[in-house]
Scaffold this motif. Structure first.
Motif, PDB file in Angstrom:
ATOM      1  N   GLU A 188       3.905  -1.416   3.690  1.00  0.00           N
ATOM      2  CA  GLU A 188       3.323  -0.046   3.380  1.00  0.00           C
ATOM      3  C   GLU A 188       4.430   0.624   3.135  1.00  0.00           C
ATOM      4  O   GLU A 188       5.438   0.812   3.866  1.00  0.00           O
ATOM      5  CB  GLU A 188       2.480   0.233   4.735  1.00  0.00           C
ATOM      6  N   ILE A 189       4.543   1.460   2.116  1.00  0.00           N
ATOM      7  CA  ILE A 189       5.557   2.157   1.822  1.00  0.00           C
ATOM      8  C   ILE A 189       5.429   3.756   1.301  1.00  0.00           C
ATOM      9  O   ILE A 189       4.411   3.988   0.536  1.00  0.00           O
ATOM     10  CB  ILE A 189       6.286   1.607   0.231  1.00  0.00           C
ATOM     11  N   SER A 190       6.158   4.591   1.909  1.00  0.00           N
ATOM     12  CA  SER A 190       6.208   6.007   1.556  1.00  0.00           C
ATOM     13  C   SER A 190       7.311   6.302   0.647  1.00  0.00           C
ATOM     14  O   SER A 190       8.528   5.822   0.908  1.00  0.00           O
ATOM     15  CB  SER A 190       6.340   6.724   2.941  1.00  0.00           C
ATOM     16  N   ILE A 191       7.127   7.309  -0.396  1.00  0.00           N
ATOM     17  CA  ILE A 191       8.528   7.590  -0.984  1.00  0.00           C
ATOM     18  C   ILE A 191       9.154   8.704  -0.427  1.00  0.00           C
ATOM     19  O   ILE A 191      10.065   9.366  -0.882  1.00  0.00           O
ATOM     20  CB  ILE A 191       8.406   7.748  -2.659  1.00  0.00           C
ATOM     21  N   GLY A 192       8.531   9.517   0.749  1.00  0.00           N
ATOM     22  CA  GLY A 192       9.313  10.516   1.421  1.00  0.00           C
ATOM     23  C   GLY A 192       7.987  11.502   2.180  1.00  0.00           C
ATOM     24  O   GLY A 192       6.982  10.945   2.180  1.00  0.00           O
ATOM     25  N   ASP A 193       8.767  12.405   2.961  1.00  0.00           N
ATOM     26  CA  ASP A 193       8.011  13.073   3.972  1.00  0.00           C
ATOM     27  C   ASP A 193       7.204  14.214   3.276  1.00  0.00           C
ATOM     28  O   ASP A 193       7.442  15.336   3.722  1.00  0.00           O
ATOM     29  CB  ASP A 193       8.668  13.482   5.195  1.00  0.00           C
ATOM     30  N   TYR A 194       6.261  13.912   2.351  1.00  0.00           N
ATOM     31  CA  TYR A 194       5.388  14.829   1.854  1.00  0.00           C
ATOM     32  C   TYR A 194       4.234  14.122   1.324  1.00  0.00           C
ATOM     33  O   TYR A 194       4.312  12.735   1.229  1.00  0.00           O
ATOM     34  CB  TYR A 194       6.280  15.755   0.541  1.00  0.00           C
ATOM     35  N   VAL A 195       3.472  14.934   0.919  1.00  0.00           N
ATOM     36  CA  VAL A 195       1.981  14.109   0.674  1.00  0.00           C
ATOM     37  C   VAL A 195       1.622  14.407  -0.788  1.00  0.00           C
ATOM     38  O   VAL A 195       1.388  15.614  -1.158  1.00  0.00           O
ATOM     39  CB  VAL A 195       0.728  14.632   1.502  1.00  0.00           C
ATOM     40  N   LEU A 196       1.311  13.543  -1.407  1.00  0.00           N
ATOM     41  CA  LEU A 196       1.192  13.554  -3.131  1.00  0.00           C
ATOM     42  C   LEU A 196      -0.649  13.384  -2.848  1.00  0.00           C
ATOM     43  O   LEU A 196      -1.194  12.813  -1.947  1.00  0.00           O
ATOM     44  CB  LEU A 196       1.605  12.340  -3.681  1.00  0.00           C
ATOM     45  N   SER A 197      -0.925  13.497  -4.232  1.00  0.00           N
ATOM     46  CA  SER A 197      -2.486  13.689  -4.113  1.00  0.00           C
ATOM     47  C   SER A 197      -3.152  12.157  -4.507  1.00  0.00           C
ATOM     48  O   SER A 197      -4.338  12.148  -4.288  1.00  0.00           O
ATOM     49  CB  SER A 197      -3.095  14.565  -5.343  1.00  0.00           C
ATOM     50  N   GLY A 198      -2.143  11.329  -4.652  1.00  0.00           N
ATOM     51  CA  GLY A 198      -2.345   9.843  -4.754  1.00  0.00           C
ATOM     52  C   GLY A 198      -1.371   8.894  -4.659  1.00  0.00           C
ATOM     53  O   GLY A 198      -0.191   9.220  -4.685  1.00  0.00           O
ATOM     54  N   GLY A 199      -1.284   7.619  -4.592  1.00  0.00           N
ATOM     55  CA  GLY A 199      -0.282   7.040  -4.619  1.00  0.00           C
ATOM     56  C   GLY A 199       0.289   6.702  -5.780  1.00  0.00           C
ATOM     57  O   GLY A 199       1.468   5.852  -6.120  1.00  0.00           O
ATOM     58  N   GLU A 200      -0.302   7.107  -7.033  1.00  0.00           N
ATOM     59  CA  GLU A 200       0.093   6.413  -8.257  1.00  0.00           C
ATOM     60  C   GLU A 200       1.486   6.915  -8.744  1.00  0.00           C
ATOM     61  O   GLU A 200       2.572   5.979  -9.451  1.00  0.00           O
ATOM     62  CB  GLU A 200      -0.677   7.126  -9.400  1.00  0.00           C
ATOM     63  N   LEU A 201       2.071   8.188  -8.434  1.00  0.00           N
ATOM     64  CA  LEU A 201       3.258   8.627  -8.804  1.00  0.00           C
ATOM     65  C   LEU A 201       4.288   7.938  -8.150  1.00  0.00           C
ATOM     66  O   LEU A 201       5.225   7.477  -8.498  1.00  0.00           O
ATOM     67  CB  LEU A 201       3.553  10.075  -8.648  1.00  0.00           C
ATOM     68  N   ALA A 202       4.144   7.694  -6.622  1.00  0.00           N
ATOM     69  CA  ALA A 202       4.794   7.091  -5.752  1.00  0.00           C
ATOM     70  C   ALA A 202       4.942   5.550  -6.350  1.00  0.00           C
ATOM     71  O   ALA A 202       6.026   5.069  -6.303  1.00  0.00           O
ATOM     72  CB  ALA A 202       4.181   6.774  -4.259  1.00  0.00           C
ATOM     73  N   ALA A 203       3.943   4.925  -6.758  1.00  0.00           N
ATOM     74  CA  ALA A 203       3.793   3.460  -7.233  1.00  0.00           C
ATOM     75  C   ALA A 203       4.786   3.430  -8.359  1.00  0.00           C
ATOM     76  O   ALA A 203       5.594   2.667  -8.589  1.00  0.00           O
ATOM     77  CB  ALA A 203       2.619   3.172  -7.498  1.00  0.00           C
TER      78      ALA A 203
ATOM     79  N   TYR B 285       0.877  -1.159  -0.010  1.00  0.00           N
ATOM     80  CA  TYR B 285      -0.104  -0.118   0.083  1.00  0.00           C
ATOM     81  C   TYR B 285       0.761   1.336  -0.034  1.00  0.00           C
ATOM     82  O   TYR B 285       1.780   1.584   0.720  1.00  0.00           O
ATOM     83  CB  TYR B 285      -0.766  -0.005   1.157  1.00  0.00           C
ATOM     84  N   MET B 286       0.503   2.273  -1.032  1.00  0.00           N
ATOM     85  CA  MET B 286       1.411   3.190  -1.128  1.00  0.00           C
ATOM     86  C   MET B 286       0.743   4.618  -0.074  1.00  0.00           C
ATOM     87  O   MET B 286      -0.428   4.737  -0.261  1.00  0.00           O
ATOM     88  CB  MET B 286       1.509   4.095  -2.502  1.00  0.00           C
ATOM     89  N   THR B 287       1.497   4.994   0.803  1.00  0.00           N
ATOM     90  CA  THR B 287       0.957   5.725   1.760  1.00  0.00           C
ATOM     91  C   THR B 287       2.105   6.714   2.257  1.00  0.00           C
ATOM     92  O   THR B 287       3.122   6.012   2.691  1.00  0.00           O
ATOM     93  CB  THR B 287       0.011   5.011   2.870  1.00  0.00           C
ATOM     94  N   PRO B 288       1.608   8.105   2.638  1.00  0.00           N
ATOM     95  CA  PRO B 288       2.803   8.639   3.161  1.00  0.00           C
ATOM     96  C   PRO B 288       3.259   8.309   4.924  1.00  0.00           C
ATOM     97  O   PRO B 288       4.640   8.644   5.039  1.00  0.00           O
ATOM     98  CB  PRO B 288       2.385  10.187   3.589  1.00  0.00           C
ATOM     99  N   ASP B 289       2.475   7.607   5.473  1.00  0.00           N
ATOM    100  CA  ASP B 289       2.557   6.952   6.826  1.00  0.00           C
ATOM    101  C   ASP B 289       3.350   5.568   6.525  1.00  0.00           C
ATOM    102  O   ASP B 289       3.428   4.883   7.657  1.00  0.00           O
ATOM    103  CB  ASP B 289       1.626   6.948   7.762  1.00  0.00           C
TER     104      ASP B 289
END
Ligand code: ADE
Length: 228
Positions: free
Chosen positions: A129-144, A85-89
């Motif tokens: 659960e994976i975050s790509i950094g301490d900032y919030v994107l509008s969705g997990g797609e770019l992180a994925a 699950y892509m999530t900032p936490d």
């Protein structure tokens, strides 16, 4: 390797996977990425995938049922090593995690949106659960897309020059050294002589020392507890 990505905005992922290295990995049969539109698993005319949060507050929550249907449909077709699950936490993504994931065979990546998914989805299906950094994107797609790119390029045979992923920044805990190509002299800015000497052992030593210097200057935290 097969990666199934579940998203409410699949169009966001069309670009990254139809170009360059990721496309080549597909063509060579080394990695398959499939994007699934969560709405295809939603019920009713509205194809609803989110709803108001119990307890109130701003923002919608992604509902369990469409996600459950999608994950179970995928699981009925093959075994998965991880459901991510892509999530900032989540746990902060790094090269070590990319290396570990590149050794797996199949995984699902669920992209969060709005206020995130109903907590019970995380409890029942999610294994990482994976975050790509301490900032919030509008969705997990770019992180994925970031995570998928970092993993797929590590699969042997995906990059043309096999050794190239091994000399990346972070692979040995150091930043990569500076690189140069022609011309050897650009308006007086000269390429270090040693790189043109043809003496491979000396070049390797120069590169290692340049890596250490660069890491000390830019990311001293990477050297903590290391003897160099
Ligand atoms: N979704 C929103 N922000 C994110 C982040 N920083 N990492 C992973 N997924 C996210």
């Amino acid at each position: 390797m097969r990666i199934d990505i579940i998203s409410v905005v699949p169009g966001l992922l069309e670009g990254p996977f139809s170009h360059s290295i990721l496309k080549r990995a597909e063509e060579k049969g080394l990695a398959t990425v499939r994007v699934h539109n969560l709405r295809d698993y939603a019920g009713g005319k509205q194809k609803q995938v989110d709803d108001y949060a119990f307890g109130g507050g701003a923002g919608m929550v992604m509902m369990i049922e469409p996600i459950a249907k999608c994950i179970e449909a995928l699981k009925s077709e093959r075994e998965y090593d991880e459901v991510i699950y892509m999530t900032p936490d989540g746990k902060k993504f790094d090269q070590q995690m990319a290396n570990e994931l590149s050794l797996k065979e199949n995984f699902i990546i669920l992209c969060g949106h709005y206020k995130g998914v109903d907590e019970r989805v995380r409890l029942k299906w999610i294994t990482k659960e994976i975050s790509i950094g301490d900032y919030v994107l509008s969705g997990g797609e770019l992180a994925a897309a970031v995570v998928t790119d970092a993993i797929i390029r590590l699969i042997p045979g995906v990059l043309n020059d096999e050794s190239s992923a091994l000399t990346d920044s972070f692979q040995d805990g150091l930043l990569a050294p500076p690189v140069y190509t022609r011309p050897a002299d650009y308006e007086g800015m000269k390429v270090p002589e040693i790189l043109m000497s043809g003496h491979q052992a000396k070049i390797d030593t120069w590169r290692f020392e340049a890596s250490v210097r660069r890491t000390k200057e830019r990311r001293p935290d990477l050297l903590e507890g290391k003897e160099i």
